[in-house]
Design a protein around this motif. Structure first.
Motif, mmCIF file in Angstrom:
data_model
loop_
_atom_site.group_PDB
_atom_site.id
_atom_site.type_symbol
_atom_site.label_atom_id
_atom_site.label_comp_id
_atom_site.label_asym_id
_atom_site.label_seq_id
_atom_site.Cartn_x
_atom_site.Cartn_y
_atom_site.Cartn_z
ATOM 1 N N VAL A 62 7.233 46.690 23.762
ATOM 2 C CA VAL A 62 8.874 47.179 24.317
ATOM 3 C C VAL A 62 8.814 48.776 24.154
ATOM 4 O O VAL A 62 8.797 49.065 22.826
ATOM 5 N N PHE A 63 9.129 49.391 24.911
ATOM 6 C CA PHE A 63 9.553 50.751 24.958
ATOM 7 C C PHE A 63 10.969 51.120 25.034
ATOM 8 O O PHE A 63 11.511 50.572 26.031
ATOM 9 N N VAL A 64 11.737 51.517 24.137
ATOM 10 C CA VAL A 64 12.934 51.683 24.194
ATOM 11 C C VAL A 64 13.541 53.131 25.098
ATOM 12 O O VAL A 64 14.874 53.112 25.117
ATOM 13 N N SER A 65 12.613 53.820 25.156
ATOM 14 C CA SER A 65 13.337 55.069 25.939
ATOM 15 C C SER A 65 11.998 55.732 26.467
ATOM 16 O O SER A 65 10.964 55.500 26.356
ATOM 17 N N VAL A 69 7.742 56.136 25.519
ATOM 18 C CA VAL A 69 6.719 56.148 26.444
ATOM 19 C C VAL A 69 5.780 57.387 26.421
ATOM 20 O O VAL A 69 4.376 57.465 26.372
ATOM 21 N N THR A 90 11.298 47.112 29.119
ATOM 22 C CA THR A 90 12.088 48.605 29.072
ATOM 23 C C THR A 90 13.646 48.089 29.101
ATOM 24 O O THR A 90 13.681 47.104 29.968
ATOM 25 N N THR A 95 12.884 54.664 31.632
ATOM 26 C CA THR A 95 11.832 54.135 30.850
ATOM 27 C C THR A 95 10.765 53.375 31.897
ATOM 28 O O THR A 95 9.565 53.715 31.536
ATOM 29 N N ASP A 96 11.076 52.725 32.631
ATOM 30 C CA ASP A 96 10.184 52.082 33.521
ATOM 31 C C ASP A 96 9.347 52.954 34.144
ATOM 32 O O ASP A 96 8.277 52.850 34.486
ATOM 33 N N LEU A 99 6.874 54.527 32.571
ATOM 34 C CA LEU A 99 5.532 53.519 32.295
ATOM 35 C C LEU A 99 4.877 53.596 33.885
ATOM 36 O O LEU A 99 3.583 53.727 33.842
ATOM 37 N N ARG A 109 5.293 45.070 34.262
ATOM 38 C CA ARG A 109 6.544 45.595 33.788
ATOM 39 C C ARG A 109 7.819 44.554 33.933
ATOM 40 O O ARG A 109 8.043 44.148 35.016
ATOM 41 N N ARG A 111 12.297 44.542 33.206
ATOM 42 C CA ARG A 111 13.172 45.437 32.739
ATOM 43 C C ARG A 111 14.630 44.834 33.497
ATOM 44 O O ARG A 111 14.448 43.770 34.197
ATOM 45 N N ARG A 142 9.405 53.200 19.494
ATOM 46 C CA ARG A 142 10.562 53.931 19.591
ATOM 47 C C ARG A 142 10.482 55.135 18.652
ATOM 48 O O ARG A 142 9.384 55.376 18.141
#
Length: 263
Positions: A62-65, A69, A90, A95-96, A99, A109, A111, A142
């Motif tokens: 999980v990437f929060v922002s 990334v 995300t 954020t997507d 990526l 991906r 979201r 994060r």
């Protein structure tokens, strides 16, 4: 002092702020970047290298922002590539998109839908909650520190969750032009409007004002906020005119156009 021009001040970190300014200007909004969050490398860069080495064993990252990334991939080992089959999630389109620029295939991906009521951890959990998480390994990338809500939900569902602080957030160092702009906007409230995408940017604005010896009348400032929690922080500071917006440039442009009609 002359009243500032009718800027919409984009307070995201510098890299993101520039992208937002371009998109808002294309929509006819007189946007200008005034980043209120500085992004720096993490205290332990080796942790990022270890996380890259362990990616093949993860079931979800999980990437929060966008910063998560950008910083994670900026510290990738030479020749590293995203492992086949490792999904990423995300909270929103920004954020997507980061990526996608980093080369993560779209098929991996996840979201929330762009028209979700909010683009946050709660909206992302609505996408993830139907899966069997027992025994799965999840990494949340994060900044150092952050809200644990999503990790708590995944842990309750049986997942093994780890955190990675891929960057640090801090006060920015303003250049002379931005310092002048800060004084103009805070000392002579007028048409300028703050775009807050993080509660931390509000905290940093207060700290910068204090460091400059400014005593602004916060009640005279206007803000557009992209999440209810950010709006709560703005109102707690004393801002009376706080407009809510979906965190997308077209929605922010619409809020900007309606700013004079807001109570």
């Amino acid at each position: 002092m002359v009243a500032p021009p009718p800027w919409l001040l984009v307070t995201r970190p510098a890299a993101q702020a520039g992208q937002w300014v371009e998109r808002l200007q294309a929509l006819g909004v007189p946007a200008r970047a005034l980043p209120l969050i500085a992004i720096a490398a993490p205290a332990d860069a080796r942790a990022v290298s270890r996380a890259w080495a362990e990616l093949p064993g993860r079931d979800l990252v999980v990437f929060v922002s966008p910063s998560a990334v950008e910083q994670f991939f900026a510290q990738a080992p030479v020749g590293a590539r995203w492992p086949d089959g490792v999904r990423v999630a995300t909270p929103g389109p920004g954020t997507d998109a980061a990526l996608a620029r980093a080369g993560v295939p779209e098929a991996l991906r996840l979201r929330p839908a762009d028209d979700a009521e909010q683009l946050d951890s709660e909206a992302l959990w609505a996408v993830l909650r139907g899966e069997p998480w027992a025994g799965r390994r999840v990494l949340i990338v994060r900044g150092e520190g952050g809200r644990p809500w999503l990790a708590e939900r995944l842990t309750e569902a049986g997942a093994a969750v780890d955190f990675l602080g891929a960057y640090r957030r801090g006060l920015p160092v303003l250049d002379p032009a931005d310092t002048t702009l800060l004084h103009e906007v805070l000392e002579t409230p007028g048409e300028a409007v703050w775009l807050f995408s993080s509660s931390q940017s509000i905290d940093h604005l207060v700290s910068l004002a204090q460091a400059q010896g400014l005593r602004p009348d916060w009640a005279q400032q206007t803000a557009i906020v992209t999440h209810p929690r950010i709006g709560q922080r703005a109102r707690a500071l004393g801002l009376r005119r706080v407009l809510a917006s979906h965190p997308a440039p077209d929605a922010v442009a619409a809020a900007w156009a309606c700013r004079r009609d807001a109570p």
